[in-house]
Design a protein around this motif. Structure first.
Motif, short mmCIF file in Angstrom:
data_model
loop_
_atom_site.label_atom_id
_atom_site.label_comp_id
_atom_site.label_asym_id
_atom_site.label_seq_id
_atom_site.Cartn_x
_atom_site.Cartn_y
_atom_site.Cartn_z
N LEU A 1 -4.10 13.36 3.96
CA LEU A 1 -4.72 12.24 3.26
C LEU A 1 -3.76 11.62 2.25
N THR A 2 -3.01 12.46 1.56
CA THR A 2 -2.00 11.96 0.62
C THR A 2 -0.97 11.10 1.33
N GLU A 3 -0.56 11.52 2.52
CA GLU A 3 0.41 10.74 3.30
C GLU A 3 -0.21 9.43 3.80
N VAL A 4 -1.49 9.46 4.16
CA VAL A 4 -2.19 8.23 4.58
C VAL A 4 -2.09 7.18 3.48
N VAL A 5 -2.42 7.58 2.25
CA VAL A 5 -2.41 6.61 1.15
C VAL A 5 -0.98 6.20 0.82
N ALA A 6 -0.05 7.11 0.90
CA ALA A 6 1.35 6.76 0.64
C ALA A 6 1.82 5.70 1.63
N ARG A 7 1.43 5.83 2.88
CA ARG A 7 1.81 4.82 3.87
C ARG A 7 1.12 3.50 3.60
N MET A 8 -0.11 3.54 3.16
CA MET A 8 -0.80 2.30 2.79
C MET A 8 -0.04 1.62 1.66
N GLY A 9 0.41 2.42 0.70
CA GLY A 9 1.17 1.86 -0.43
C GLY A 9 2.47 1.23 0.02
N ARG A 10 3.19 1.91 0.93
CA ARG A 10 4.44 1.36 1.42
C ARG A 10 4.23 0.05 2.19
N ALA A 11 3.09 -0.03 2.84
CA ALA A 11 2.81 -1.24 3.64
C ALA A 11 2.68 -2.48 2.79
N VAL A 12 2.22 -2.33 1.55
CA VAL A 12 1.99 -3.50 0.71
C VAL A 12 3.02 -3.63 -0.40
N ALA A 13 4.00 -2.73 -0.43
CA ALA A 13 5.05 -2.81 -1.45
C ALA A 13 5.95 -4.00 -1.15
N PRO A 14 6.52 -4.61 -2.18
CA PRO A 14 7.42 -5.74 -1.94
C PRO A 14 8.58 -5.34 -1.04
N ALA A 15 8.92 -6.22 -0.13
CA ALA A 15 10.00 -5.91 0.83
C ALA A 15 11.34 -5.86 0.12
#
Length: 377
Positions: A363-377
Protein backbone atom coordinates in the motif's frame (compact mmCIF):
# COMPACT_ATOMS: atom_id res chain seq x y z
CA UNK A 1 -0.37 -14.27 11.47
CA UNK A 2 -1.38 -11.21 9.49
CA UNK A 3 -4.03 -11.63 6.80
CA UNK A 4 -2.29 -9.33 4.31
CA UNK A 5 1.23 -10.70 4.53
CA UNK A 6 1.88 -11.85 0.96
CA UNK A 7 4.88 -10.38 -0.83
CA UNK A 8 4.67 -8.79 -4.25
CA UNK A 9 6.66 -11.70 -5.71
CA UNK A 10 4.08 -14.17 -4.38
CA UNK A 11 1.19 -12.11 -5.71
CA UNK A 12 2.74 -11.79 -9.15
CA UNK A 13 2.37 -15.56 -9.56
CA UNK A 14 -1.43 -15.22 -9.48
CA UNK A 15 -3.43 -15.56 -12.68
CA UNK A 16 -6.63 -13.74 -11.64
CA UNK A 17 -7.95 -10.58 -13.26
CA UNK A 18 -6.22 -8.25 -10.84
CA UNK A 19 -2.79 -9.59 -11.69
CA UNK A 20 -3.20 -10.33 -15.41
CA UNK A 21 -4.90 -7.19 -16.72
CA UNK A 22 -1.78 -5.01 -16.79
CA UNK A 23 1.92 -5.54 -17.40
CA UNK A 24 4.39 -6.74 -14.76
CA UNK A 25 5.68 -3.20 -14.19
CA UNK A 26 2.22 -1.95 -13.19
CA UNK A 27 1.17 -2.34 -9.55
CA UNK A 28 -2.55 -3.27 -9.46
CA UNK A 29 -4.79 -1.63 -6.85
CA UNK A 30 -8.04 -1.57 -8.76
CA UNK A 31 -10.51 -4.49 -8.87
CA UNK A 32 -11.92 -5.76 -5.56
CA UNK A 33 -9.65 -8.75 -4.98
CA UNK A 34 -7.80 -9.00 -1.67
CA UNK A 35 -4.11 -9.82 -1.43
CA UNK A 36 -4.47 -12.69 1.02
CA UNK A 37 -4.51 -16.45 1.33
CA UNK A 38 -7.80 -18.23 1.92
CA UNK A 39 -8.95 -18.56 5.50
CA UNK A 40 -7.61 -21.87 6.85
CA UNK A 41 -11.12 -23.32 7.27
CA UNK A 42 -11.93 -22.51 3.64
CA UNK A 43 -8.70 -24.05 2.41
CA UNK A 44 -9.26 -27.21 4.44
CA UNK A 45 -12.81 -27.55 3.12
CA UNK A 46 -11.73 -27.17 -0.50
CA UNK A 47 -8.77 -29.54 -0.15
CA UNK A 48 -11.00 -32.18 1.43
CA UNK A 49 -13.55 -31.81 -1.36
CA UNK A 50 -10.92 -32.10 -4.09
CA UNK A 51 -9.20 -35.06 -2.47
CA UNK A 52 -12.49 -36.93 -2.06
CA UNK A 53 -13.76 -36.02 -5.53
CA UNK A 54 -16.70 -34.04 -4.12
CA UNK A 55 -16.82 -31.84 -7.20
CA UNK A 56 -20.30 -32.44 -8.55
CA UNK A 57 -23.53 -30.47 -8.58
CA UNK A 58 -24.81 -28.53 -5.54
CA UNK A 59 -27.80 -29.63 -3.51
CA UNK A 60 -29.46 -28.58 -0.26
CA UNK A 61 -29.85 -25.38 1.73
CA UNK A 62 -26.59 -25.26 3.69
CA UNK A 63 -25.70 -21.80 2.35
CA UNK A 64 -29.02 -20.24 3.32
CA UNK A 65 -28.79 -21.69 6.83
CA UNK A 66 -25.16 -20.61 7.25
CA UNK A 67 -25.91 -17.04 6.19
CA UNK A 68 -28.95 -16.92 8.49
CA UNK A 69 -26.84 -18.00 11.45
CA UNK A 70 -24.12 -15.48 10.57
CA UNK A 71 -26.71 -12.68 10.23
CA UNK A 72 -28.33 -13.53 13.55
CA UNK A 73 -25.00 -13.60 15.37
CA UNK A 74 -23.45 -10.59 13.65
CA UNK A 75 -26.39 -8.20 13.31
CA UNK A 76 -29.24 -9.68 15.34
CA UNK A 77 -31.20 -10.23 12.14
CA UNK A 78 -33.32 -13.38 12.12
CA UNK A 79 -34.72 -14.59 8.83
CA UNK A 80 -36.11 -17.94 7.73
CA UNK A 81 -33.59 -19.79 5.51
CA UNK A 82 -36.59 -21.07 3.56
CA UNK A 83 -37.11 -17.48 2.37
CA UNK A 84 -33.73 -17.56 0.58
CA UNK A 85 -32.57 -19.19 -2.64
CA UNK A 86 -29.19 -19.82 -4.20
CA UNK A 87 -28.15 -17.61 -7.14
CA UNK A 88 -24.96 -17.84 -9.22
CA UNK A 89 -23.42 -14.62 -7.87
CA UNK A 90 -24.63 -11.28 -6.58
CA UNK A 91 -24.93 -9.38 -9.84
CA UNK A 92 -26.55 -12.24 -11.75
CA UNK A 93 -28.86 -12.59 -8.77
CA UNK A 94 -29.70 -8.88 -8.89
CA UNK A 95 -30.47 -9.11 -12.60
CA UNK A 96 -32.72 -12.15 -12.20
CA UNK A 97 -34.54 -10.63 -9.24
CA UNK A 98 -35.09 -7.44 -11.24
CA UNK A 99 -36.56 -9.53 -14.05
CA UNK A 100 -38.78 -11.33 -11.56
CA UNK A 101 -40.12 -8.29 -9.72
CA UNK A 102 -40.36 -5.59 -12.41
CA UNK A 103 -41.73 -5.16 -15.94
CA UNK A 104 -39.28 -5.01 -18.87
CA UNK A 105 -37.98 -1.64 -20.02
CA UNK A 106 -38.83 0.09 -16.74
CA UNK A 107 -36.41 2.25 -14.78
CA UNK A 108 -34.39 1.13 -11.77
CA UNK A 109 -33.01 3.80 -9.46
CA UNK A 110 -29.35 3.76 -8.40
CA UNK A 111 -27.42 6.24 -6.23
CA UNK A 112 -24.47 7.39 -8.28
CA UNK A 113 -21.57 7.22 -8.03
CA UNK A 114 -22.18 3.53 -7.41
CA UNK A 115 -20.73 0.11 -8.20
CA UNK A 116 -19.91 0.16 -11.89
CA UNK A 117 -21.45 -3.25 -12.65
CA UNK A 118 -24.92 -1.85 -11.91
CA UNK A 119 -24.60 -0.04 -15.23
CA UNK A 120 -23.98 -3.27 -17.10
CA UNK A 121 -26.25 -5.81 -15.46
CA UNK A 122 -29.42 -3.72 -15.35
CA UNK A 123 -29.44 -3.11 -19.13
CA UNK A 124 -28.59 -6.80 -19.57
CA UNK A 125 -31.81 -7.51 -17.67
CA UNK A 126 -33.60 -5.02 -19.99
CA UNK A 127 -34.10 -2.42 -17.28
CA UNK A 128 -33.09 1.23 -17.59
CA UNK A 129 -30.78 2.92 -15.08
CA UNK A 130 -32.20 6.04 -13.42
CA UNK A 131 -29.52 7.92 -11.50
CA UNK A 132 -30.34 9.69 -8.24
CA UNK A 133 -27.04 11.13 -7.00
CA UNK A 134 -25.81 10.82 -3.45
CA UNK A 135 -25.90 14.03 -1.46
CA UNK A 136 -22.87 16.29 -1.20
CA UNK A 137 -22.08 14.55 2.10
CA UNK A 138 -21.92 11.17 0.36
CA UNK A 139 -25.12 9.96 2.01
CA UNK A 140 -28.51 9.05 0.55
CA UNK A 141 -30.45 12.09 -0.67
CA UNK A 142 -33.88 11.08 0.58
CA UNK A 143 -35.66 14.09 -0.91
CA UNK A 144 -34.18 13.31 -4.31
CA UNK A 145 -35.24 9.68 -3.94
CA UNK A 146 -38.79 10.73 -3.11
CA UNK A 147 -38.88 12.99 -6.16
CA UNK A 148 -37.55 10.22 -8.42
CA UNK A 149 -39.99 7.61 -7.11
CA UNK A 150 -42.87 10.01 -7.84
CA UNK A 151 -41.37 11.41 -11.03
CA UNK A 152 -42.32 10.98 -14.67
CA UNK A 153 -40.18 7.88 -15.22
CA UNK A 154 -42.11 6.00 -12.53
CA UNK A 155 -39.30 3.61 -11.60
CA UNK A 156 -40.28 0.03 -10.87
CA UNK A 157 -37.36 -0.71 -8.55
CA UNK A 158 -34.54 0.74 -6.49
CA UNK A 159 -31.18 -1.04 -6.46
CA UNK A 160 -29.71 -0.12 -3.09
CA UNK A 161 -25.99 -0.57 -2.44
CA UNK A 162 -25.88 -1.37 1.30
CA UNK A 163 -23.20 -0.54 2.42
CA UNK A 164 -22.26 1.78 -0.42
CA UNK A 165 -19.53 1.02 -2.92
CA UNK A 166 -17.40 3.02 -3.74
CA UNK A 167 -17.80 5.57 -0.93
CA UNK A 168 -17.80 3.10 1.96
CA UNK A 169 -20.84 4.80 3.52
CA UNK A 170 -22.84 2.79 6.05
CA UNK A 171 -26.50 3.78 5.76
CA UNK A 172 -28.23 4.61 9.04
CA UNK A 173 -31.39 2.91 10.37
CA UNK A 174 -33.28 6.19 9.92
CA UNK A 175 -32.20 6.49 6.28
CA UNK A 176 -33.15 2.92 5.45
CA UNK A 177 -36.45 3.17 7.29
CA UNK A 178 -37.32 6.21 5.20
CA UNK A 179 -36.35 4.30 2.05
CA UNK A 180 -38.80 1.56 3.02
CA UNK A 181 -41.55 4.12 3.59
CA UNK A 182 -40.97 5.77 0.22
CA UNK A 183 -40.82 2.43 -1.59
CA UNK A 184 -44.13 1.35 -0.07
CA UNK A 185 -45.75 4.69 -0.84
CA UNK A 186 -44.79 4.59 -4.51
CA UNK A 187 -44.89 0.86 -5.20
CA UNK A 188 -41.14 0.59 -5.85
CA UNK A 189 -39.47 -2.79 -5.34
CA UNK A 190 -36.23 -2.57 -3.36
CA UNK A 191 -33.32 -4.87 -4.21
CA UNK A 192 -30.50 -4.50 -1.69
CA UNK A 193 -26.96 -5.52 -2.69
CA UNK A 194 -25.28 -6.35 0.64
CA UNK A 195 -22.14 -8.11 -0.56
CA UNK A 196 -19.84 -5.82 1.45
CA UNK A 197 -21.88 -6.10 4.65
CA UNK A 198 -19.71 -8.66 6.50
CA UNK A 199 -16.74 -6.29 6.16
CA UNK A 200 -18.40 -3.51 8.19
CA UNK A 201 -16.88 -3.21 11.69
CA UNK A 202 -19.29 -3.93 14.52
CA UNK A 203 -19.11 -0.37 15.86
CA UNK A 204 -20.09 1.10 12.46
CA UNK A 205 -23.65 -0.19 12.85
CA UNK A 206 -24.49 -1.98 9.61
CA UNK A 207 -28.25 -2.52 9.23
CA UNK A 208 -29.55 -5.33 6.98
CA UNK A 209 -32.34 -3.79 4.94
CA UNK A 210 -34.73 -6.69 5.51
CA UNK A 211 -34.35 -6.37 9.28
CA UNK A 212 -36.43 -3.17 9.18
CA UNK A 213 -40.23 -2.91 9.22
CA UNK A 214 -41.94 -2.30 5.90
CA UNK A 215 -39.50 -4.39 3.84
CA UNK A 216 -41.73 -7.41 3.27
CA UNK A 217 -41.70 -6.90 -0.52
CA UNK A 218 -37.95 -6.36 -0.80
CA UNK A 219 -35.13 -8.76 -1.71
CA UNK A 220 -31.53 -8.78 -0.49
CA UNK A 221 -28.82 -10.36 -2.63
CA UNK A 222 -25.56 -11.10 -0.86
CA UNK A 223 -22.59 -13.44 -0.63
CA UNK A 224 -19.54 -14.40 1.39
CA UNK A 225 -17.40 -13.82 -1.69
CA UNK A 226 -16.23 -10.27 -1.00
CA UNK A 227 -15.48 -10.54 2.71
CA UNK A 228 -13.51 -13.79 2.41
CA UNK A 229 -12.04 -13.15 -1.07
CA UNK A 230 -13.90 -15.96 -2.81
CA UNK A 231 -14.92 -14.27 -6.07
CA UNK A 232 -13.52 -17.15 -8.12
CA UNK A 233 -15.74 -19.60 -6.23
CA UNK A 234 -19.15 -18.51 -7.51
CA UNK A 235 -22.17 -18.56 -5.18
CA UNK A 236 -24.60 -16.14 -3.56
CA UNK A 237 -28.00 -16.03 -1.88
CA UNK A 238 -31.13 -14.00 -2.59
CA UNK A 239 -33.24 -13.46 0.54
CA UNK A 240 -36.86 -12.41 0.26
CA UNK A 241 -38.92 -10.34 2.61
CA UNK A 242 -41.91 -12.26 3.93
CA UNK A 243 -44.04 -11.42 0.88
CA UNK A 244 -41.26 -11.43 -1.74
CA UNK A 245 -40.01 -14.88 -0.70
CA UNK A 246 -42.82 -16.66 -2.52
CA UNK A 247 -41.81 -14.98 -5.78
CA UNK A 248 -38.16 -15.90 -5.23
CA UNK A 249 -39.10 -19.56 -4.97
CA UNK A 250 -40.43 -19.40 -8.54
CA UNK A 251 -36.97 -18.71 -9.96
CA UNK A 252 -36.12 -21.56 -12.34
CA UNK A 253 -33.45 -24.16 -11.74
CA UNK A 254 -31.40 -22.52 -14.50
CA UNK A 255 -30.81 -19.74 -11.94
CA UNK A 256 -30.94 -21.47 -8.56
CA UNK A 257 -28.91 -24.46 -9.73
CA UNK A 258 -26.10 -22.52 -11.40
CA UNK A 259 -23.83 -21.74 -8.46
CA UNK A 260 -20.59 -23.66 -8.05
CA UNK A 261 -20.71 -26.60 -5.64
CA UNK A 262 -17.17 -25.77 -4.49
CA UNK A 263 -18.29 -22.16 -4.18
CA UNK A 264 -21.12 -23.10 -1.85
CA UNK A 265 -18.87 -25.36 0.22
CA UNK A 266 -16.26 -22.62 0.59
CA UNK A 267 -18.79 -19.89 1.43
CA UNK A 268 -20.43 -22.07 4.09
CA UNK A 269 -17.04 -22.81 5.63
CA UNK A 270 -16.24 -19.09 5.70
CA UNK A 271 -19.54 -18.12 7.31
CA UNK A 272 -19.45 -20.89 9.90
CA UNK A 273 -15.77 -21.39 10.68
CA UNK A 274 -13.79 -18.31 9.61
CA UNK A 275 -15.35 -15.48 11.59
CA UNK A 276 -12.17 -14.83 13.57
CA UNK A 277 -10.29 -14.58 10.26
CA UNK A 278 -12.82 -11.99 9.09
CA UNK A 279 -12.41 -9.96 12.28
CA UNK A 280 -8.65 -9.88 11.77
CA UNK A 281 -9.12 -8.80 8.14
CA UNK A 282 -11.45 -5.98 9.27
CA UNK A 283 -8.85 -4.77 11.78
CA UNK A 284 -6.07 -4.80 9.20
CA UNK A 285 -8.24 -2.97 6.66
CA UNK A 286 -8.96 -0.28 9.27
CA UNK A 287 -5.23 0.13 9.89
CA UNK A 288 -4.61 0.34 6.15
CA UNK A 289 -7.37 2.93 5.82
CA UNK A 290 -5.59 5.14 8.36
CA UNK A 291 -2.22 4.53 6.73
CA UNK A 292 -3.56 5.36 3.28
CA UNK A 293 -5.09 8.61 4.53
CA UNK A 294 -1.77 9.65 6.07
CA UNK A 295 0.32 8.69 3.04
CA UNK A 296 -2.04 10.29 0.54
CA UNK A 297 -1.97 13.62 2.40
CA UNK A 298 1.82 13.50 2.36
CA UNK A 299 2.56 12.17 -1.13
CA UNK A 300 -0.41 13.33 -3.21
CA UNK A 301 -1.37 16.75 -1.86
CA UNK A 302 -4.47 17.97 -3.63
CA UNK A 303 -6.18 14.60 -3.60
CA UNK A 304 -9.08 14.38 -1.15
CA UNK A 305 -10.05 11.20 0.69
CA UNK A 306 -12.94 10.94 3.14
CA UNK A 307 -12.67 7.46 4.72
CA UNK A 308 -15.84 5.38 4.88
CA UNK A 309 -16.33 2.69 7.50
CA UNK A 310 -17.31 -0.02 5.00
CA UNK A 311 -15.38 -1.92 2.32
CA UNK A 312 -11.66 -2.06 1.67
CA UNK A 313 -11.99 0.45 -1.18
CA UNK A 314 -10.96 4.11 -0.97
CA UNK A 315 -12.86 6.69 -3.03
CA UNK A 316 -10.39 9.47 -3.84
CA UNK A 317 -11.27 12.87 -5.30
CA UNK A 318 -8.43 13.68 -7.69
CA UNK A 319 -10.07 16.69 -9.33
CA UNK A 320 -7.79 19.07 -7.45
CA UNK A 321 -4.77 17.60 -9.22
CA UNK A 322 -5.64 19.34 -12.49
CA UNK A 323 -5.61 16.18 -14.61
CA UNK A 324 -7.95 15.42 -17.51
CA UNK A 325 -8.14 11.74 -16.59
CA UNK A 326 -6.35 10.93 -13.33
CA UNK A 327 -6.58 7.14 -13.64
CA UNK A 328 -4.69 7.25 -16.93
CA UNK A 329 -1.87 9.43 -15.59
CA UNK A 330 -1.52 7.29 -12.48
CA UNK A 331 -1.08 4.25 -14.71
CA UNK A 332 1.09 5.69 -17.48
CA UNK A 333 3.38 7.85 -15.33
CA UNK A 334 3.14 6.15 -11.95
CA UNK A 335 2.69 2.55 -13.16
CA UNK A 336 -0.12 1.94 -10.68
CA UNK A 337 -3.55 0.71 -11.82
CA UNK A 338 -6.60 2.16 -10.05
CA UNK A 339 -10.32 2.03 -10.88
CA UNK A 340 -11.62 4.91 -13.00
CA UNK A 341 -14.24 6.92 -11.15
CA UNK A 342 -16.07 7.69 -14.38
CA UNK A 343 -17.15 4.04 -14.57
CA UNK A 344 -19.19 4.52 -11.37
CA UNK A 345 -21.69 6.81 -13.04
CA UNK A 346 -22.32 10.55 -13.21
CA UNK A 347 -20.35 12.41 -10.58
CA UNK A 348 -17.51 9.91 -10.61
CA UNK A 349 -15.45 11.81 -13.16
CA UNK A 350 -12.13 12.89 -11.70
CA UNK A 351 -12.24 10.29 -8.93
CA UNK A 352 -10.29 7.04 -8.56
CA UNK A 353 -11.02 3.99 -6.43
CA UNK A 354 -8.07 2.39 -4.65
CA UNK A 355 -7.98 -1.14 -3.23
CA UNK A 356 -6.59 -1.09 0.34
CA UNK A 357 -6.73 -4.86 0.97
CA UNK A 358 -3.03 -5.53 0.75
CA UNK A 359 0.06 -5.37 2.93
CA UNK A 360 1.11 -2.02 4.40
CA UNK A 361 4.33 -2.30 2.38
CA UNK A 362 2.51 -2.69 -0.92
CA UNK A 363 0.00 0.00 0.00
CA UNK A 364 2.89 2.37 0.75
CA UNK A 365 4.30 1.67 -2.71
CA UNK A 366 0.87 2.25 -4.30
CA UNK A 367 0.71 5.75 -2.83
CA UNK A 368 4.35 6.45 -3.65
CA UNK A 369 3.62 5.64 -7.29
CA UNK A 370 0.56 7.87 -7.23
CA UNK A 371 2.79 10.65 -5.92
CA UNK A 372 5.38 10.12 -8.64
CA UNK A 373 2.66 10.23 -11.26
CA UNK A 374 1.66 13.77 -10.34
CA UNK A 375 5.09 15.14 -9.44
CA UNK A 376 6.45 17.85 -11.74
CA UNK A 377 8.33 16.36 -14.66
Amino acid sequence: MAIFDLTLAELRRRTSMKWRRYGPDVLPAWVAEMDCRPAPAVRETLVAAIESGDTGYPEGSDYQAAYADFAATRWGWDFDPNDAVIVPDVMQGVAKVAELLTPPDTAVVVNNPVYNCFYGYLPWAKRRVLEVPLGADGRLDLDALAAAFAGPERPSAYLLCNPHNPTGTVHSPAELTRVAELAAEHGVAVISDEIHAPLVPADAGFVPYLSLPGTEDAVTVTSASKAWNLAGLKAAVAIGGTRAAAALRTLPNEVTGSASHLGILSHVAALEKARDWLDEAIDEIAANRALFSELLARDVPGAVYRPGAATYLAWVDARGLGLDRPVQQFRTRGRVALSDGAAFGSGGEGFVRVNLATSPEILTEVVARMGRAVAPA
